[in-house]
Design a protein around this motif. Structure first.
Motif, PDB file in Angstrom:
ATOM      1  N   LYS A  71      -2.821  -8.636  -6.784  1.00  0.00           N
ATOM      2  CA  LYS A  71      -4.552  -9.592  -6.647  1.00  0.00           C
ATOM      3  C   LYS A  71      -4.356 -10.360  -6.181  1.00  0.00           C
ATOM      4  O   LYS A  71      -6.086 -10.619  -5.779  1.00  0.00           O
ATOM      5  CB  LYS A  71      -4.732  -8.705  -8.426  1.00  0.00           C
ATOM      6  CG  LYS A  71      -4.912  -7.809  -8.733  1.00  0.00           C
ATOM      7  CD  LYS A  71      -5.217  -7.647 -10.211  1.00  0.00           C
ATOM      8  CE  LYS A  71      -5.011  -5.953 -10.765  1.00  0.00           C
ATOM      9  NZ  LYS A  71      -4.930  -5.992 -12.187  1.00  0.00           N
ATOM     10  N   GLU A 108      -6.261   2.523   2.562  1.00  0.00           N
ATOM     11  CA  GLU A 108      -6.184   2.676   0.821  1.00  0.00           C
ATOM     12  C   GLU A 108      -5.065   3.169   0.952  1.00  0.00           C
ATOM     13  O   GLU A 108      -4.547   4.150   1.365  1.00  0.00           O
ATOM     14  CB  GLU A 108      -7.355   3.541   1.226  1.00  0.00           C
ATOM     15  CG  GLU A 108      -8.591   2.826   1.123  1.00  0.00           C
ATOM     16  CD  GLU A 108      -9.838   4.043   1.107  1.00  0.00           C
ATOM     17  OE1 GLU A 108      -9.570   5.683   1.067  1.00  0.00           O
ATOM     18  OE2 GLU A 108     -10.693   3.940   1.975  1.00  0.00           O
ATOM     19  N   ASN A 160       1.380  -0.820   0.260  1.00  0.00           N
ATOM     20  CA  ASN A 160      -0.027  -0.065   0.299  1.00  0.00           C
ATOM     21  C   ASN A 160       0.606   1.572   0.479  1.00  0.00           C
ATOM     22  O   ASN A 160      -0.351   2.031   0.083  1.00  0.00           O
ATOM     23  CB  ASN A 160      -1.292  -0.380   1.285  1.00  0.00           C
ATOM     24  CG  ASN A 160      -2.136  -1.255   0.162  1.00  0.00           C
ATOM     25  OD1 ASN A 160      -2.017  -1.805   0.228  1.00  0.00           O
ATOM     26  ND2 ASN A 160      -3.822  -0.472   0.443  1.00  0.00           N
ATOM     27  N   SER A 196      -7.145  -7.760   2.302  1.00  0.00           N
ATOM     28  CA  SER A 196      -7.882  -6.365   2.008  1.00  0.00           C
ATOM     29  C   SER A 196      -8.162  -5.644   3.384  1.00  0.00           C
ATOM     30  O   SER A 196      -7.806  -4.178   2.692  1.00  0.00           O
ATOM     31  CB  SER A 196      -8.895  -6.814   1.139  1.00  0.00           C
ATOM     32  OG  SER A 196      -9.695  -7.386   1.245  1.00  0.00           O
ATOM     33  N   LYS A 197      -8.484  -6.294   4.246  1.00  0.00           N
ATOM     34  CA  LYS A 197      -9.133  -5.361   5.148  1.00  0.00           C
ATOM     35  C   LYS A 197      -8.050  -5.320   6.979  1.00  0.00           C
ATOM     36  O   LYS A 197      -8.545  -4.015   7.312  1.00  0.00           O
ATOM     37  CB  LYS A 197     -10.141  -6.556   6.118  1.00  0.00           C
ATOM     38  CG  LYS A 197     -11.867  -6.446   5.441  1.00  0.00           C
ATOM     39  CD  LYS A 197     -12.453  -7.546   6.356  1.00  0.00           C
ATOM     40  CE  LYS A 197     -14.063  -7.287   5.513  1.00  0.00           C
ATOM     41  NZ  LYS A 197     -14.860  -7.846   6.451  1.00  0.00           N
ATOM     42  N   MET A 203      -5.056 -10.062  -2.073  1.00  0.00           N
ATOM     43  CA  MET A 203      -5.741  -8.681  -2.435  1.00  0.00           C
ATOM     44  C   MET A 203      -7.461  -9.749  -2.009  1.00  0.00           C
ATOM     45  O   MET A 203      -8.087  -8.754  -1.280  1.00  0.00           O
ATOM     46  CB  MET A 203      -5.887  -7.596  -3.430  1.00  0.00           C
ATOM     47  CG  MET A 203      -4.710  -6.704  -2.794  1.00  0.00           C
ATOM     48  SD  MET A 203      -4.930  -6.121  -1.171  1.00  0.00           S
ATOM     49  CE  MET A 203      -3.700  -4.553  -1.564  1.00  0.00           C
ATOM     50  N   GLU A 204      -7.344 -10.867  -2.708  1.00  0.00           N
ATOM     51  CA  GLU A 204      -8.588 -11.620  -2.604  1.00  0.00           C
ATOM     52  C   GLU A 204      -8.995 -12.111  -1.343  1.00  0.00           C
ATOM     53  O   GLU A 204      -9.867 -12.000  -1.286  1.00  0.00           O
ATOM     54  CB  GLU A 204      -8.821 -12.296  -3.724  1.00  0.00           C
ATOM     55  CG  GLU A 204      -9.231 -12.182  -5.368  1.00  0.00           C
ATOM     56  CD  GLU A 204      -8.217 -13.128  -6.252  1.00  0.00           C
ATOM     57  OE1 GLU A 204      -8.389 -14.699  -6.663  1.00  0.00           O
ATOM     58  OE2 GLU A 204      -8.544 -12.748  -7.220  1.00  0.00           O
ATOM     59  N   GLU A 207      -9.761 -11.461   2.483  1.00  0.00           N
ATOM     60  CA  GLU A 207     -10.146 -10.388   3.574  1.00  0.00           C
ATOM     61  C   GLU A 207      -9.137 -10.307   4.089  1.00  0.00           C
ATOM     62  O   GLU A 207      -8.866  -9.261   4.631  1.00  0.00           O
ATOM     63  CB  GLU A 207     -11.505 -10.872   4.171  1.00  0.00           C
ATOM     64  CG  GLU A 207     -12.906 -11.025   3.415  1.00  0.00           C
ATOM     65  CD  GLU A 207     -13.475 -10.421   4.251  1.00  0.00           C
ATOM     66  OE1 GLU A 207     -14.264 -10.738   5.356  1.00  0.00           O
ATOM     67  OE2 GLU A 207     -15.637 -10.496   3.747  1.00  0.00           O
TER      68      GLU A 207
END
Lengths: 219, 219
Positions: free
Chosen positions: B187, B201, B162, B196-197, B190-191, B193
């Motif tokens: 990617k 951002e 990030n 990604s969580k 990032m799939e 959780e």
């Protein structure tokens, strides 16, 4: 088939010394190959293509680089004798923490003692002795960082010791005068053949440091 | 008694992010405590008196500092789910090697992309992209560095991702254009959780980097 163990090393390297000590503690026979760092061997470049650094432990043809990682590898593979890391996860994390601390602080500020001058040199002198004090407090009343026996932190730290004459001469201090209990720990380590036979003489390391200063034009 | 787990962290820290990911992967509930690094809490100073840095994992009152060490600790203590390190000693050494590589190279040269200029900046741009290439080759055809599942190197590396918008904007390059398979790996991570969580951002991290540049007078 017997294990084939090769160590690519360079005699004054504290990072190599710790693997020599660990291999001796575990009683593992190995072939020692001295590297000329100004003319690295094809084997070193093949075995450590990423960092191109010694030490590299080659076990049955497969390389392990980065000395603390190789030290853990030795401890995990030859786990029937002289365990270096504790079996408890929390104590293991603590041992890894202090070994990392040693390599970050003692190496960095030790190097600054002979390779820098002026303010940086003076700051390094204070930091170096302060960090030896931190380590002495961490040792406390125990004979070794590993408790009653030589452990992961002991092997990591004692492998820096043969540079101490360099640090003391350039820093103009005596570690024994400042931190006598630290030197008592050094002597306990040195009583072990696995340690004393794995380390070069301090005077030889001092001559090497003088050679480096000249080579790199550090006055 | 249930485990009491506390994480002292700071939201844009890649070193904190990896512990958030690991704790999520393992399904461990914990209390997240955000630190103000310009005014460190007494708890942080007490729990990490040596380095005074986040992240610190506090497990039943006992601290583990240094993120890769804490990551291993989490993996060892909660070993019944989502193993991060392989069980084979050699593969474990390799995973430790690449995680160390990531923290040395990707972090160092990534930082130089936004925090330096001129020759140092240009050199960092080349090094950064070269090292992403090295990592992509190490990944090879595997879905993850850990094989079929997210492992130690994946968690370590994705926690730097990030900051990539910062690196790309200041380096004036696109990692996807240069190394599309690397971004395919991103990617896949990032799939999940757990990943990604756990990550902030990229735009928020970019704003934070701009704030740091201003604060430290880096033009």
């Amino acid at each position: 088939m017997a294990d084939e163990v090769v160590l690519l090393d360079f005699w004054p390297s504290p990072f190599g010394m710790r693997l020599r000590i660990a291999l001796a503690e575990k009683g593992i026979e190995y072939e020692y190959k001295e590297e000329d760092l100004s003319n690295k061997s094809p084997l070193l470049l093949q075995m450590n293509p990423v960092h191109k650094k010694i030490p590299v432990l080659i076990h049955n043809g497969k390389p392990v680089s980065e000395s603390l990682i190789a030290l853990q590898y030795i401890d995990e593979v030859w786990n029937d004798k002289a365990p270096l890391l504790p079996s408890d996860s929390y104590l293991r994390a603590q041992a890894r923490f202090w070994a990392d601390f040693v390599d970050k602080k003692i190496f960095e500020f030790g190097r600054a003692l002979w390779a820098t001058k002026g303010e940086e040199h003076n700051a390094a002198k204070k930091e170096f002795l302060d960090y030896i004090g931190v380590l002495q407090r961490e040792l406390g009343d125990k004979p070794f960082f590993g408790g009653d026996t030589l452990g992961f932190v002991d092997v990591t730290l004692i492998s820096h010791y043969n540079w101490f004459l360099v640090y003391e001469k350039f820093g103009n201090f005596s570690v024994e005068a400042e931190h006598p209990e630290f030197i008592a720990w050094v002597k306990r380590c040195m009583e072990k053949e696995s340690v004393s036979k794995s380390l070069p003489e301090q005077e030889k390391v001092y001559d090497y440091a003088m050679f480096l200063k000249k080579k790199f034009g550090i006055e």
